[in-house]
Design a protein around this motif. Structure first.
Motif, PDB file in Angstrom:
ATOM      1  N   ILE A  29       0.842  -1.198   0.000  1.00  0.00           N
ATOM      2  CA  ILE A  29       0.000   0.000   0.000  1.00  0.00           C
ATOM      3  C   ILE A  29       0.877   1.248   0.000  1.00  0.00           C
ATOM      4  O   ILE A  29       0.625   2.205  -0.741  1.00  0.00           O
ATOM      5  N   ARG A  30       1.933   1.227   0.807  1.00  0.00           N
ATOM      6  CA  ARG A  30       2.866   2.368   0.808  1.00  0.00           C
ATOM      7  C   ARG A  30       3.517   2.525  -0.561  1.00  0.00           C
ATOM      8  O   ARG A  30       3.666   3.646  -1.063  1.00  0.00           O
ATOM      9  N   TYR A  31       3.911   1.407  -1.179  1.00  0.00           N
ATOM     10  CA  TYR A  31       4.532   1.479  -2.501  1.00  0.00           C
ATOM     11  C   TYR A  31       3.539   2.020  -3.534  1.00  0.00           C
ATOM     12  O   TYR A  31       3.912   2.826  -4.390  1.00  0.00           O
ATOM     13  N   ALA A  32       2.286   1.589  -3.440  1.00  0.00           N
ATOM     14  CA  ALA A  32       1.265   2.085  -4.371  1.00  0.00           C
ATOM     15  C   ALA A  32       1.161   3.603  -4.279  1.00  0.00           C
ATOM     16  O   ALA A  32       1.094   4.299  -5.307  1.00  0.00           O
ATOM     17  N   GLY A  33       1.165   4.129  -3.075  1.00  0.00           N
ATOM     18  CA  GLY A  33       1.085   5.577  -2.902  1.00  0.00           C
ATOM     19  C   GLY A  33       2.297   6.296  -3.461  1.00  0.00           C
ATOM     20  O   GLY A  33       2.181   7.353  -4.081  1.00  0.00           O
ATOM     21  N   ALA A  34       3.474   5.714  -3.280  1.00  0.00           N
ATOM     22  CA  ALA A  34       4.706   6.342  -3.763  1.00  0.00           C
ATOM     23  C   ALA A  34       4.820   6.258  -5.286  1.00  0.00           C
ATOM     24  O   ALA A  34       5.292   7.189  -5.930  1.00  0.00           O
ATOM     25  N   SER A  35       4.376   5.132  -5.846  1.00  0.00           N
ATOM     26  CA  SER A  35       4.563   4.908  -7.287  1.00  0.00           C
ATOM     27  C   SER A  35       3.371   5.363  -8.126  1.00  0.00           C
ATOM     28  O   SER A  35       3.508   5.559  -9.328  1.00  0.00           O
ATOM     29  N   GLY A  36       2.207   5.461  -7.495  1.00  0.00           N
ATOM     30  CA  GLY A  36       0.997   5.786  -8.247  1.00  0.00           C
ATOM     31  C   GLY A  36       0.360   4.571  -8.895  1.00  0.00           C
ATOM     32  O   GLY A  36      -0.605   4.685  -9.634  1.00  0.00           O
ATOM     33  N   ASP A  37       0.892   3.375  -8.612  1.00  0.00           N
ATOM     34  CA  ASP A  37       0.353   2.135  -9.177  1.00  0.00           C
ATOM     35  C   ASP A  37      -0.639   1.533  -8.180  1.00  0.00           C
ATOM     36  O   ASP A  37      -0.258   0.786  -7.291  1.00  0.00           O
ATOM     37  N   PHE A  38      -1.913   1.886  -8.356  1.00  0.00           N
ATOM     38  CA  PHE A  38      -2.958   1.424  -7.446  1.00  0.00           C
ATOM     39  C   PHE A  38      -3.728   0.242  -8.019  1.00  0.00           C
ATOM     40  O   PHE A  38      -4.888   0.019  -7.665  1.00  0.00           O
ATOM     41  N   ASN A  39      -3.103  -0.538  -8.895  1.00  0.00           N
ATOM     42  CA  ASN A  39      -3.772  -1.715  -9.451  1.00  0.00           C
ATOM     43  C   ASN A  39      -4.299  -2.557  -8.299  1.00  0.00           C
ATOM     44  O   ASN A  39      -3.564  -2.925  -7.384  1.00  0.00           O
ATOM     45  N   ILE A  40      -5.566  -2.892  -8.374  1.00  0.00           N
ATOM     46  CA  ILE A  40      -6.276  -3.541  -7.273  1.00  0.00           C
ATOM     47  C   ILE A  40      -5.710  -4.919  -6.906  1.00  0.00           C
ATOM     48  O   ILE A  40      -5.852  -5.371  -5.772  1.00  0.00           O
ATOM     49  N   ILE A  41      -5.031  -5.571  -7.827  1.00  0.00           N
ATOM     50  CA  ILE A  41      -4.470  -6.898  -7.523  1.00  0.00           C
ATOM     51  C   ILE A  41      -3.343  -6.835  -6.502  1.00  0.00           C
ATOM     52  O   ILE A  41      -2.941  -7.848  -5.951  1.00  0.00           O
ATOM     53  N   HIS A  42      -2.853  -5.622  -6.230  1.00  0.00           N
ATOM     54  CA  HIS A  42      -1.761  -5.458  -5.273  1.00  0.00           C
ATOM     55  C   HIS A  42      -2.256  -5.180  -3.855  1.00  0.00           C
ATOM     56  O   HIS A  42      -1.433  -5.040  -2.951  1.00  0.00           O
ATOM     57  N   TRP A  43      -3.574  -5.098  -3.673  1.00  0.00           N
ATOM     58  CA  TRP A  43      -4.065  -4.839  -2.322  1.00  0.00           C
ATOM     59  C   TRP A  43      -5.404  -5.492  -1.984  1.00  0.00           C
ATOM     60  O   TRP A  43      -5.757  -5.589  -0.820  1.00  0.00           O
ATOM     61  N   ASN A  44      -6.144  -5.973  -2.984  1.00  0.00           N
ATOM     62  CA  ASN A  44      -7.458  -6.557  -2.710  1.00  0.00           C
ATOM     63  C   ASN A  44      -7.450  -8.051  -3.028  1.00  0.00           C
ATOM     64  O   ASN A  44      -7.406  -8.452  -4.191  1.00  0.00           O
ATOM     65  N   GLU A  45      -7.507  -8.867  -1.979  1.00  0.00           N
ATOM     66  CA  GLU A  45      -7.422 -10.319  -2.127  1.00  0.00           C
ATOM     67  C   GLU A  45      -8.583 -10.888  -2.950  1.00  0.00           C
ATOM     68  O   GLU A  45      -8.394 -11.765  -3.786  1.00  0.00           O
ATOM     69  N   ARG A  46      -9.782 -10.383  -2.716  1.00  0.00           N
ATOM     70  CA  ARG A  46     -10.962 -10.891  -3.428  1.00  0.00           C
ATOM     71  C   ARG A  46     -10.811 -10.695  -4.940  1.00  0.00           C
ATOM     72  O   ARG A  46     -11.030 -11.620  -5.718  1.00  0.00           O
ATOM     73  N   ILE A  47     -10.392  -9.531  -5.345  1.00  0.00           N
ATOM     74  CA  ILE A  47     -10.222  -9.251  -6.780  1.00  0.00           C
ATOM     75  C   ILE A  47      -9.040 -10.037  -7.341  1.00  0.00           C
ATOM     76  O   ILE A  47      -9.124 -10.598  -8.439  1.00  0.00           O
ATOM     77  N   ALA A  48      -7.946 -10.087  -6.598  1.00  0.00           N
ATOM     78  CA  ALA A  48      -6.767 -10.830  -7.067  1.00  0.00           C
ATOM     79  C   ALA A  48      -7.156 -12.281  -7.359  1.00  0.00           C
ATOM     80  O   ALA A  48      -6.800 -12.832  -8.410  1.00  0.00           O
ATOM     81  N   LYS A  49      -7.874 -12.900  -6.442  1.00  0.00           N
ATOM     82  CA  LYS A  49      -8.294 -14.291  -6.645  1.00  0.00           C
ATOM     83  C   LYS A  49      -9.312 -14.410  -7.764  1.00  0.00           C
ATOM     84  O   LYS A  49      -9.293 -15.391  -8.519  1.00  0.00           O
ATOM     85  N   ALA A  50     -10.175 -13.419  -7.925  1.00  0.00           N
ATOM     86  CA  ALA A  50     -11.194 -13.450  -8.983  1.00  0.00           C
ATOM     87  C   ALA A  50     -10.568 -13.423 -10.378  1.00  0.00           C
ATOM     88  O   ALA A  50     -11.154 -13.962 -11.330  1.00  0.00           O
ATOM     89  N   VAL A  51      -9.399 -12.820 -10.492  1.00  0.00           N
ATOM     90  CA  VAL A  51      -8.737 -12.776 -11.803  1.00  0.00           C
ATOM     91  C   VAL A  51      -7.733 -13.911 -11.973  1.00  0.00           C
ATOM     92  O   VAL A  51      -6.944 -13.914 -12.917  1.00  0.00           O
ATOM     93  N   GLY A  52      -7.751 -14.869 -11.047  1.00  0.00           N
ATOM     94  CA  GLY A  52      -6.934 -16.068 -11.207  1.00  0.00           C
ATOM     95  C   GLY A  52      -5.608 -16.081 -10.481  1.00  0.00           C
ATOM     96  O   GLY A  52      -4.820 -17.021 -10.648  1.00  0.00           O
TER      97      GLY A  52
END
Length: 143
Positions: A29-52
């Motif tokens: 989450i800290r890296y997402a804020g620093a980099s601007g990469d808020f792709n949901i697969i990097h913080w939301n388990e439900r979505i990450a698993k939903a996309v395989g």
């Protein structure tokens, strides 16, 4: 890594001691804020698993930066890095627990260039028994 290396103090084949780096969801989450990469697969388990995916995964660039940190900690000077590149070979899966994941990075001096006083260091990065960075190499200029 205590003593800063000099060009004359290292030899081809020298091994850099492995360092273990913890990776927790909070780090992502800290890296997402620093980099601007808020792709949901990097913080939301439900979505990450939903996309395989098996779970939330670390950003590739976060993993690459961990290798860069290993090198700059060894050299003692981030400005000494002349070149750095990797290939991403596997994901760093980060479970939602206190332990998270661990990336272990080690290195070996692969080449020395007398004309430029640079040293090439090949890195190995492992997480859960899988190599996560391939062809990882840093070129550093040493005093």
């Amino acid at each position: 890594m205590s003593d800063q290396p000099t060009y004359d103090s290292v030899s081809v084949g020298d091994e850099l001691p492995a360092v273990s780096y913890p990776v927790r969801r909070f780090d992502l989450i800290r890296y997402a804020g620093a980099s601007g990469d808020f792709n949901i697969i990097h913080w939301n388990e439900r979505i990450a698993k939903a996309v395989g995916l098996p779970n939330v995964i670390a950003h590739g660039m976060f993993t690459m930066a961990t290798g860069g940190r290993f090198v700059t900690d060894w050299v003692g000077d981030p400005g000494a890095v002349v070149e750095y590149g990797v290939r991403f070979t596997s994901m760093v899966v980060v479970p939602d627990d206190d332990a998270g994941a661990t990336v272990e990075i080690s290195g070996v001096v692969a080449e020395k260039d007398d004309s430029s006083k640079t040293v090439s260091v090949d890195l190995t990065a492992i997480c859960d028994g899988q190599k996560v960075l391939g062809k990882a190499r840093a070129v550093v200029r040493l005093a």
